[in-house]
Each structure stands twice: as structure tokens, then as C-alpha cells.
Enzyme design. Structure first.
Site, mmCIF file in Angstrom:
data_model
loop_
_atom_site.group_PDB
_atom_site.id
_atom_site.type_symbol
_atom_site.label_atom_id
_atom_site.label_comp_id
_atom_site.label_asym_id
_atom_site.label_seq_id
_atom_site.Cartn_x
_atom_site.Cartn_y
_atom_site.Cartn_z
ATOM 1 N N CYS A 2 0.809 -1.220 0.000
ATOM 2 C CA CYS A 2 0.000 0.000 0.000
ATOM 3 C C CYS A 2 0.843 1.270 0.000
ATOM 4 C CB CYS A 2 -0.932 -0.004 1.200
ATOM 5 S SG CYS A 2 -1.919 -1.492 1.309
ATOM 6 N N HIS A 37 -2.698 6.650 3.424
ATOM 7 C CA HIS A 37 -3.262 5.462 2.775
ATOM 8 C C HIS A 37 -4.624 5.178 3.397
ATOM 9 C CE1 HIS A 37 -4.147 1.492 1.598
ATOM 10 N NE2 HIS A 37 -3.742 0.913 2.718
ATOM 11 N N ASN A 85 -10.412 0.041 0.703
ATOM 12 C CA ASN A 85 -8.943 0.040 0.735
ATOM 13 C C ASN A 85 -8.427 -0.472 -0.611
ATOM 14 O OD1 ASN A 85 -6.244 -0.679 1.024
ATOM 15 N ND2 ASN A 85 -6.481 -1.390 3.133
HETATM 16 O O1 UT7 Z 1 -3.849 -1.682 3.716
HETATM 17 C C1 UT7 Z 1 -2.836 -2.349 4.398
HETATM 18 C C2 UT7 Z 1 -2.864 -1.981 5.814
HETATM 19 N N1 UT7 Z 1 -4.058 -2.528 6.436
HETATM 20 C C3 UT7 Z 1 -4.540 -1.980 7.537
HETATM 21 O O2 UT7 Z 1 -4.010 -1.004 7.990
HETATM 22 C C4 UT7 Z 1 -5.722 -2.647 8.216
HETATM 23 C C5 UT7 Z 1 -5.474 -2.648 9.711
HETATM 24 N N2 UT7 Z 1 -6.504 -3.338 10.504
HETATM 25 C C6 UT7 Z 1 -7.799 -2.953 10.552
HETATM 26 O O3 UT7 Z 1 -8.223 -2.076 9.840
HETATM 27 C C7 UT7 Z 1 -8.674 -3.593 11.602
HETATM 28 O O4 UT7 Z 1 -7.869 -4.357 12.490
HETATM 29 C C8 UT7 Z 1 -9.792 -4.506 11.012
HETATM 30 C C9 UT7 Z 1 -10.822 -3.654 10.297
HETATM 31 C C10 UT7 Z 1 -9.200 -5.512 10.056
HETATM 32 C C11 UT7 Z 1 -10.505 -5.245 12.129
HETATM 33 O O5 UT7 Z 1 -11.051 -4.306 13.064
HETATM 34 P P1 UT7 Z 1 -10.773 -4.467 14.622
HETATM 35 O O6 UT7 Z 1 -11.487 -3.385 15.294
HETATM 36 O O7 UT7 Z 1 -9.291 -4.586 14.829
HETATM 37 O O8 UT7 Z 1 -11.518 -5.822 14.943
HETATM 38 P P2 UT7 Z 1 -10.910 -7.129 15.612
HETATM 39 O O9 UT7 Z 1 -10.000 -7.833 14.677
HETATM 40 O O10 UT7 Z 1 -10.412 -6.786 16.977
HETATM 41 O O11 UT7 Z 1 -12.213 -8.024 15.779
HETATM 42 C C12 UT7 Z 1 -13.233 -7.693 16.758
HETATM 43 C C13 UT7 Z 1 -14.348 -8.697 16.612
HETATM 44 C C14 UT7 Z 1 -13.883 -10.153 16.581
HETATM 45 O O12 UT7 Z 1 -14.830 -10.943 17.240
HETATM 46 P P3 UT7 Z 1 -14.604 -11.431 18.754
HETATM 47 O O13 UT7 Z 1 -13.334 -12.223 18.722
HETATM 48 O O14 UT7 Z 1 -14.480 -10.172 19.567
HETATM 49 O O15 UT7 Z 1 -15.823 -12.222 19.052
HETATM 50 C C15 UT7 Z 1 -13.905 -10.497 15.121
HETATM 51 O O16 UT7 Z 1 -14.082 -11.866 14.876
HETATM 52 O O17 UT7 Z 1 -15.020 -8.469 15.374
HETATM 53 C C16 UT7 Z 1 -15.095 -9.711 14.641
HETATM 54 N N3 UT7 Z 1 -15.054 -9.377 13.235
HETATM 55 C C17 UT7 Z 1 -16.160 -9.057 12.552
HETATM 56 N N4 UT7 Z 1 -17.468 -8.985 12.920
HETATM 57 C C18 UT7 Z 1 -18.358 -8.631 11.973
HETATM 58 C C19 UT7 Z 1 -13.997 -9.309 12.401
HETATM 59 N N5 UT7 Z 1 -14.397 -8.958 11.174
HETATM 60 C C20 UT7 Z 1 -15.734 -8.791 11.241
HETATM 61 C C21 UT7 Z 1 -16.714 -8.428 10.305
HETATM 62 N N6 UT7 Z 1 -17.999 -8.352 10.706
HETATM 63 N N7 UT7 Z 1 -16.421 -8.137 9.027
#
Ligand code: UT7
Length: 317
Positions: A118, A243, A273
Site C-alpha cells: 500500500c 493510505h 482500501n
Molecule cells: O492496507 C494495508 C494496511 N491494512 C490496515 O491497515 C488494516 C489494519 N486493521 C484494521 O483495519 C482492523 O484491524 C480490522 C478492520 C481488520 C478489524 O477491526 P478491529 O477493530 O481490529 O476488529 P478485531 O480484529 O479486533 O475483531 C473484533 C471482533 C472479533 O470478534 P470477537 O473475537 O471479539 O468475538 C472479530 O471476529 O469483530 C469480529 N469481526 C467481525 N465482525 C463482523 C472481524 N471482522 C468482522 C466483520 N464483521 N467483518
């Protein structure tokens, strides 16, 4: 060798291509266990563009490049170098740059691809500016084109809600003063697994979202160094274009600078993204909307797979 006066480098114009098809959060919720509310609150994304079969990385990159050349008033035949930033070429070989140069009619241009995830557009822009300053080219075309949908696991809710397609391009040429500031870059190569497309039998995008999120937020001091290297105080910035990974990251990085007069790019909301393409797409949108004007200083900052990052301050064309 003689030492002629060193030219400055500046962006002459931008161009973009956004795929026609709009995919909503509700569309994705029909396939994976997610919701519009979750996606909006955790990523800021409301819709994204997903390319159809005929909208390839080369097609989208060529379309963006044609617009960038037209807005710059530069004939394709006068482009001496084409650099394509992409991590989603459909094949390892050949690269996209010679194909795009051929389609444009830039028949004598040098061509190469770079893959810096990215951060690719900002790295490519830096190389283009240095090439102009060194006198190796009159005009350099920088293209960032991504078709992440080719590599998306549509059953993985943690990534499919983020990824999208599109292309942006810039023409870089000589100017009396430097309008592309020094690049500030760096990496953390100790975590290659944090964002990966393994290849060799597994061609799907995988990401340790939380780890990448924390790393990205921790890059805030780099934005300050970019301003220092450019000799621009944060409060002088007219715009900040990180980004477009996730709106929470965009706002955290931008707000960390205290650049109170700067508009913050939020293209991620309806573009998703788009990896290397996100910075030129987001910047062009602000310029097209009249929120940034000729000469305005704007901070660009790319970060992602590698892990690697790069940024610079430029003046708007
Ligand atoms: O472009 C390259 C660089 N990329 C980035 O910079 C992306 C960086 N990361 C992110 O943007 C975020 O970490 C994500 C958007 C990928 C995830 O968001 P988050 O707030 O970090 O969520 P999380 O991974 O802590 O997940 C929280 C909960 C989990 O459930 P439990 O374990 O708390 O029960 C996940 O399983 O949300 C769940 N979850 C979802 N729920 C509904 C993960 N994805 C989804 C989803 N819909 N799409």
C-alpha cells in the site's frame, strides 16, 4: 560529466479510474457473517468499487494514466519513464508498466513495476521525482493500479469488507522549484506474515488486522518527520492524505499531527482500501472537489505490506 543546474520536480497532473460496480456492506452481509453497522463502525467503509472481468490492473492503470496525461497537457510520446506500483498484477511476469506504456503510445519510455504494498505510490513518486531531479527523464508517469478483488477470500469477513479496486496516476516533470519533498521511509521486516499473499498455490490475501492496526497507528512520528524534511510546519499543511486503510487509522494519523488547517482525505468511506491506488485516488478527489488548490502543500503517506512505509509533502498541481 558536466554538472548542469539541478531541476526541481513537480506533479503536473493526476488522473484516476474507479470501477463501475458499487458493492455495499449489505451485499457482503449476504455472503459472510457481518453487518453494515459493524463495517462502518470498525472501518468507516460504506461502499467500495469492485472491478469486473474487463477492468484489469492494466486497463484501469491505462485509463488513469490517460487522464493524468490529459490534465498535464503532456503527449504520451514525451513520457520517458513509466513506473507502476501494484501488488495485484495478475501474473508475476510480465510487469504492468510496459503494457501500460504500450497502450498509451509512450513508445520510447523506460518501464518497471514496484511492489511496496500500500506504500507503492509514495515510493514510486519519490523515484519519479529523483529521476527528474537527476535529469534522467523529462516526464515520468507514475501509475498505481490494484485489483485486490482477484486476491480476496470472499469468505473471510476480516478482510473482504476492506479490500477494493481502482487506479490513480500522476505525471511528474521538471519545475523551477522543488514541489515534491524528500521521502521519509522505513520498514519492519520482522513480521512478513502480518499482510501476505503467499503465492505458490495460495493466492489469497491474509492479514493480522489488529497487529497491522497497531503498527500503523504507531507510525504517527513519521508524519512529523515528513513535514520537517519538507520544511513545512504541520499547521501550514492544506491537506493530509494517508493510505486509505481504515478510517480509524486515517483519522488517528492525521489528528496526531495537529494540522488544524488541513483537510483530511476520507475516500475510504466509499472507495474501500485500494492499496497503492488509495493515495492518488483520495488526493485527486480533494483536488477535483476544489478542497485543494494549485500550490497547496499536502502530506502523502503510504503504509502496509512488508511492513513498509513512505511519505512526502507535495504541492498540488
Ligand atoms: O492496507 C494495508 C494496511 N491494512 C490496515 O491497515 C488494516 C489494519 N486493521 C484494521 O483495519 C482492523 O484491524 C480490522 C478492520 C481488520 C478489524 O477491526 P478491529 O477493530 O481490529 O476488529 P478485531 O480484529 O479486533 O475483531 C473484533 C471482533 C472479533 O470478534 P470477537 O473475537 O471479539 O468475538 C472479530 O471476529 O469483530 C469480529 N469481526 C467481525 N465482525 C463482523 C472481524 N471482522 C468482522 C466483520 N464483521 N467483518
Amino acid at each position: 560529466m558536466t554538472s548542469p543546474a539541478r531541476p526541481g520536480a513537480r506533479v503536473l497532473g493526476f488522473g484516476t479510474y474507479r470501477p463501475v460496480r458499487v458493492v455495499t456492506n449489505d451485499d457482503l452481509a449476504q455472503r459472510v457473517d457481518t453487518s453494515d453497522a459493524w463495517i462502518r463502525s470498525r472501518t468507516g467503509i460504506a461502499t467500495r468499487r469492485i472491478a469486473d472481468a474487463d477492468e484489469t490492473t492494466v486497463m484501469m492503470g491505462t485509463a488513469a494514466a490517460e487522464k493524468a496525461l490529459a490534465s498535464s497537457g503532456i503527449d504520451p510520446a514525451d513520457v520517458d519513464l513509466v513506473i507502476v506500483a501494484t501488488c495485484t498484477s495478475p501474473s508475476q511476469i510480465p510487469g504492468a508498466a510496459p503494457q501500460i506504456a504500450h497502450r498509451l503510445g509512450s513508445g520510447t519510455a523506460g518501464t518497471f513495476d514496484i511492489n511496496a504494498g500500500c506504500a507503492g505510490f509514495c515510493y514510486a513518486l519519490s523515484q519519479a521525482a529523483d529521476t527528474i531531479r537527476a535529469g534522467s527523464a523529462r516526464h515520468v508517469l507514475v501509475v498505481a493500479t490494484e485489483k485486490l478483488s482477484d486476491y480476496t477470500d470472499w469468505d473471510d469477513r476480516t478482510t473482504c469488507v476492506l479490500l477494493a479496486d481502482g487506479a490513480g496516476a500522476a505525471v511528474v516533470g521538471a519545475g523551477e522549484r522543488d514541489e515534491i519533498g524528500p521521502a521519509v521511509w522505513g520498514h519492519d521486516g520482522s513480521r512478513p506474515e502480518a499482510i501476505r499473499v503467499p503465492g505458490l498455490g495460495d493466492n489469497l490475501f491474509r492479514m493480522e488486522g489488529q497487529a497491522v492496526f497497531r503498527w500503523a497507528i504507531g507510525l504517527a512520528p513519521a508524519l512529523r518527520r515528513i513535514c520537517e524534511r519538507a520544511g513545512v510546519a504541520p499547521e501550514q499543511l492544506a491537506g493530509i492524505v494517508p493510505h486509505q486503510a481504515n478510517l480509524r487509522i486515517v483519522e488517528a494519523l492525521a489528528n496526531s499531527l495537529g494540522a488544524h488547517n488541513a483537510v483530511i482525505a476520507r475516500d475510504v468511506v466509499d472507495a474501500g482500501n485500494t492499496s497503492a491506488a488509495s493515495v492518488p485516488l483520495a488526493l485527486s478527489r480533494l483536488i477535483d472537489a476544489g478542497e485543494l488548490r494549485r500550490g497547496d502543500p499536502v502530506l502523502l503517506f503510504g503504509f502496509g505490506a512488508g511492513l513498509t512505509y513512505c511519505g512526502q509533502v507535495i504541492r498540488c498541481p
